[in-house]
Structures are given as structure tokens and as C-alpha cells.
Design a protein around this motif. Sequence first.
Motif, PDB file in Angstrom:
ATOM      1  N   SER A 191       3.597   9.777  -4.054  1.00 35.35           N
ATOM      2  CA  SER A 191       2.246  10.204  -4.388  1.00 35.35           C
ATOM      3  C   SER A 191       2.328  11.339  -5.405  1.00 35.35           C
ATOM      4  N   LEU A 192       1.629  11.172  -6.525  1.00 42.03           N
ATOM      5  CA  LEU A 192       1.641  12.189  -7.578  1.00 42.03           C
ATOM      6  C   LEU A 192       0.431  13.109  -7.426  1.00 42.03           C
ATOM      7  N   PRO A 193       0.586  14.410  -7.717  1.00 47.77           N
ATOM      8  CA  PRO A 193      -0.481  15.368  -7.428  1.00 47.77           C
ATOM      9  C   PRO A 193      -1.832  15.013  -8.019  1.00 47.77           C
ATOM     10  N   ALA A 194      -1.885  14.582  -9.268  1.00 45.38           N
ATOM     11  CA  ALA A 194      -3.168  14.352  -9.920  1.00 45.38           C
ATOM     12  C   ALA A 194      -3.689  12.926  -9.757  1.00 45.38           C
ATOM     13  N   SER A 195      -3.037  12.137  -8.891  1.00 48.27           N
ATOM     14  CA  SER A 195      -3.566  10.808  -8.589  1.00 48.27           C
ATOM     15  C   SER A 195      -3.471  10.484  -7.105  1.00 48.27           C
ATOM     16  N   GLY A 196      -3.011  11.428  -6.301  1.00 43.26           N
ATOM     17  CA  GLY A 196      -2.925  11.178  -4.875  1.00 43.26           C
ATOM     18  C   GLY A 196      -2.750  12.422  -4.026  1.00 43.26           C
ATOM     19  N   GLY A 197      -2.532  13.542  -4.678  1.00 42.36           N
ATOM     20  CA  GLY A 197      -2.348  14.769  -3.929  1.00 42.36           C
ATOM     21  C   GLY A 197      -0.902  15.199  -3.808  1.00 42.36           C
ATOM     22  N   GLY A 198       0.010  14.226  -3.944  1.00 45.87           N
ATOM     23  CA  GLY A 198       1.424  14.560  -3.931  1.00 45.87           C
ATOM     24  C   GLY A 198       1.966  14.892  -2.552  1.00 45.87           C
ATOM     25  N   PRO A 199       3.181  15.434  -2.502  1.00 48.36           N
ATOM     26  CA  PRO A 199       3.856  15.693  -1.231  1.00 48.36           C
ATOM     27  C   PRO A 199       3.429  16.999  -0.575  1.00 48.36           C
ATOM     28  N   LEU A 200       2.319  17.568  -1.030  1.00 51.70           N
ATOM     29  CA  LEU A 200       1.883  18.861  -0.505  1.00 51.70           C
ATOM     30  C   LEU A 200       1.192  18.737   0.846  1.00 51.70           C
ATOM     31  N   PHE A 201       0.896  17.515   1.272  1.00 54.28           N
ATOM     32  CA  PHE A 201       0.098  17.309   2.477  1.00 54.28           C
ATOM     33  C   PHE A 201       0.903  16.554   3.531  1.00 54.28           C
ATOM     34  N   GLY A 243       0.811  -1.206   0.000  1.00 50.36           N
ATOM     35  CA  GLY A 243       0.000   0.000   0.000  1.00 50.36           C
ATOM     36  C   GLY A 243       0.840   1.249   0.000  1.00 50.36           C
ATOM     37  N   SER A 244       0.454   2.214   0.820  1.00 50.04           N
ATOM     38  CA  SER A 244       1.208   3.456   0.964  1.00 50.04           C
ATOM     39  C   SER A 244       0.726   4.147   2.230  1.00 50.04           C
ATOM     40  N   THR A 245       1.413   5.208   2.604  1.00 48.43           N
ATOM     41  CA  THR A 245       0.959   6.111   3.657  1.00 48.43           C
ATOM     42  C   THR A 245       0.803   7.470   2.993  1.00 48.43           C
ATOM     43  N   GLU A 246      -0.444   7.896   2.821  1.00 51.71           N
ATOM     44  CA  GLU A 246      -0.725   9.001   1.906  1.00 51.71           C
ATOM     45  C   GLU A 246      -2.029   9.688   2.293  1.00 51.71           C
ATOM     46  N   GLN A 247      -2.086  11.000   2.118  1.00 56.85           N
ATOM     47  CA  GLN A 247      -3.315  11.730   2.433  1.00 56.85           C
ATOM     48  C   GLN A 247      -4.485  11.216   1.608  1.00 56.85           C
ATOM     49  N   HIS A 248      -5.631  11.121   2.250  1.00 55.86           N
ATOM     50  CA  HIS A 248      -6.867  10.713   1.579  1.00 55.86           C
ATOM     51  C   HIS A 248      -8.008  11.639   1.974  1.00 55.86           C
ATOM     52  N   GLY A 249      -7.732  12.945   1.896  1.00 52.84           N
ATOM     53  CA  GLY A 249      -8.762  13.913   2.203  1.00 52.84           C
ATOM     54  C   GLY A 249      -9.056  13.993   3.690  1.00 52.84           C
ATOM     55  N   GLY A 287       1.916  13.979   6.307  1.00 51.06           N
ATOM     56  CA  GLY A 287       1.501  12.596   6.492  1.00 51.06           C
ATOM     57  C   GLY A 287       1.665  11.725   5.277  1.00 51.06           C
ATOM     58  N   THR A 288       1.885  12.355   4.121  1.00 53.40           N
ATOM     59  CA  THR A 288       2.200  11.579   2.921  1.00 53.40           C
ATOM     60  C   THR A 288       3.687  11.255   2.979  1.00 53.40           C
ATOM     61  N   VAL A 289       3.998   9.976   3.179  1.00 52.53           N
ATOM     62  CA  VAL A 289       5.382   9.533   3.372  1.00 52.53           C
ATOM     63  C   VAL A 289       5.762   8.655   2.191  1.00 52.53           C
ATOM     64  N   ASP A 290       6.653   9.163   1.329  1.00 50.03           N
ATOM     65  CA  ASP A 290       6.979   8.503   0.072  1.00 50.03           C
ATOM     66  C   ASP A 290       8.318   7.781   0.099  1.00 50.03           C
ATOM     67  N   LEU A 291       8.418   6.731  -0.718  1.00 51.94           N
ATOM     68  CA  LEU A 291       9.684   6.072  -0.989  1.00 51.94           C
ATOM     69  C   LEU A 291      10.148   6.419  -2.399  1.00 51.94           C
ATOM     70  N   LYS A 292      11.455   6.509  -2.574  1.00 49.82           N
ATOM     71  CA  LYS A 292      11.993   6.616  -3.931  1.00 49.82           C
ATOM     72  C   LYS A 292      11.736   5.306  -4.679  1.00 49.82           C
ATOM     73  N   GLY A 293      11.659   5.388  -5.994  1.00 50.39           N
ATOM     74  CA  GLY A 293      11.397   4.201  -6.791  1.00 50.39           C
ATOM     75  C   GLY A 293      12.424   3.109  -6.548  1.00 50.39           C
ATOM     76  N   PRO A 310      -8.361   8.001   6.591  1.00 48.94           N
ATOM     77  CA  PRO A 310      -7.045   8.024   7.238  1.00 48.94           C
ATOM     78  C   PRO A 310      -5.896   7.886   6.240  1.00 48.94           C
ATOM     79  N   LEU A 311      -4.706   8.182   6.719  1.00 49.26           N
ATOM     80  CA  LEU A 311      -3.501   8.110   5.889  1.00 49.26           C
ATOM     81  C   LEU A 311      -3.202   6.680   5.451  1.00 49.26           C
ATOM     82  N   GLY A 312      -3.681   5.703   6.186  1.00 50.95           N
ATOM     83  CA  GLY A 312      -3.342   4.311   5.898  1.00 50.95           C
ATOM     84  C   GLY A 312      -4.303   3.593   4.975  1.00 50.95           C
ATOM     85  N   VAL A 313      -5.161   4.313   4.247  1.00 49.90           N
ATOM     86  CA  VAL A 313      -6.168   3.674   3.396  1.00 49.90           C
ATOM     87  C   VAL A 313      -5.575   2.602   2.493  1.00 49.90           C
ATOM     88  N   ASP A 314      -4.530   2.935   1.736  1.00 49.16           N
ATOM     89  CA  ASP A 314      -3.996   1.990   0.750  1.00 49.16           C
ATOM     90  C   ASP A 314      -3.453   0.726   1.412  1.00 49.16           C
TER      91      ASP A 314
END
Length: 263
Positions: free
Chosen positions: A71-81, A28-34, A83-89, A38-42
Motif C-alpha cells: 500500500s502506497l501512502p498517496a493511494s492507500g495510506g501505506g504501512p503507517l496503519f 485484492g489486498s488487506t489494507e486500511q480503509h479509514g 492491519g495493512t498487510v503487504d506482499l513484496k512485488g 473494513p480492512l478487507g474492502v479490496d
Amino acid sequence: MNSHLLAHMTWQEYQSKVNSSVLILPVGSTEQHGPHLPLGVDAILAEKMSLAIAERIDAVVAPTVSYGYKSLPASGGGPLFPGTVDLKGATLTSLVYDLLEEFLHDGWKRILMISCHYENEAFLSEAADLLMRNRTAEFPKILLSNWWDNLSAEVMPQVFNEVPFPGWALEHAAIAETSMMMHVAPELVREELIVDEGIDNPPSYQSFPPSSSLIPSSGCLHTARSSSAAKGRLIVENAADNIVAFLEKEFLVKKRLPNNVTI
């Protein structure tokens, strides 16, 4: 205790499953979901979907990988929020490669990865390909799938019966995910905070750094209006059934009835 979760098994119980069962790795991911999810939806949906599949074929579900690709802006909101914790590819590829390698070393011949984060799949594919590309035998075999590519055509109009389907990228935290969470983890859904907003005209390009004006301040890309637990159950059960259908072909497994009789 859940009998399908690897984390709940002793090593002897785990070892007894290796030769006869399927291992499922949820990612999954840890990412904003509005504001309403919660951040753990995925990660939550990845595990719940994996368990729905496991119950049908008596599979083993590995601990969920709870961080994903950026997280990409037009499919997840991106790093603007926050709690969105991303990994490099490369990090995600290396992590999943190591996990798959360990599972193969334990003797698993049939492994299914279930991804519930839109941006993960290229890197999960890379990990599996790098590990398996020089193997020629039919088994061991690794498969990669998700829930949204496994919905039957007749299910879509039932889910999007009030609001038109906007495409899976904009469905982030919208009707499908909200409905699924209402079904599998209703206590985590803040229904009173659902907002009816999103992106009207998603761009055909990506910007680095991402523009803060692209995404509504709520983080929602599309409305979650008309979400329901009934729709969530329909999505989970239909996707699980369709995934099991291709596992019967690819892994030569048999679907189990509730009383554990195979069919």
C-alpha cells in the motif's frame, strides 16, 4: 451455496466447467480503509465484482487472493496503519504465477484476473507475461482488468454529482469504494464514522520511509461524503456489463439472461 464459487464445488463439478467456461481470479489486498470501512474492502469488492461478471456469463470464481502489493501512502495510506498487510512485488508475482500455472494445468483456456487494489496491476501483469510470453496460439488466454477502468463516461457524473472526482489514487476509501461496500456488504460499513477529510495536495514524489505527516490520522485520502448504495449498485453493474462486453470479444462468450438463455 453459490454455484459460481470454485470453493463450493466438488472436483467433478469443477472439472465439468473447464472446457466451456471462464475462470475468474479475484485479487485484492488487506489494507486500511479509514475508520468507516473494513480492512478487507479490496478483497470483498474483488470477489463481489467477479461474481457479478460470473452471473452474466456463467463463469467460475476462484478463491480470492486477499493480500496485495505494498500500500502506497498517496493511494492507500501505506504501512503507517495497523492491519495493512503487504506482499513484496516478487512474492505477489510468484504467488499469482503459480496459481495461473495450476489453472492452465487443469485445462482452463480463458482466465480473467480482476484486481481491486490499485497497486497490484504491474505485478499481476508480470505474472501473466512470464507465464504466457512464449505461447503463440490464441488460447489459452489470460486477461487482467479492474472496475475503475470500466466505468462508462456517463456514470462518472452520477457518482461524483456532489463532490468533484479527485482521481482514482485519492478515491481510496472515498465515494466509489464506500458506495460499492454500501451495496454489496452494507453490514460492514460504519456510516457514522465517515469523516470529511483527505489529502489536499498529493505529492508528485514518493518518500522512503513514508512521512507520517502526509496522511490524515483517519487514513482517509478523500471524503466519502455523498456515498450511497444506489451509487454502488450503479458502479458494480456498469463495470460488470462493460467487462462482459470485452469478454464477448476476447473470449467469445455470450452474455446470459436471468433464465440462462444466451443472447
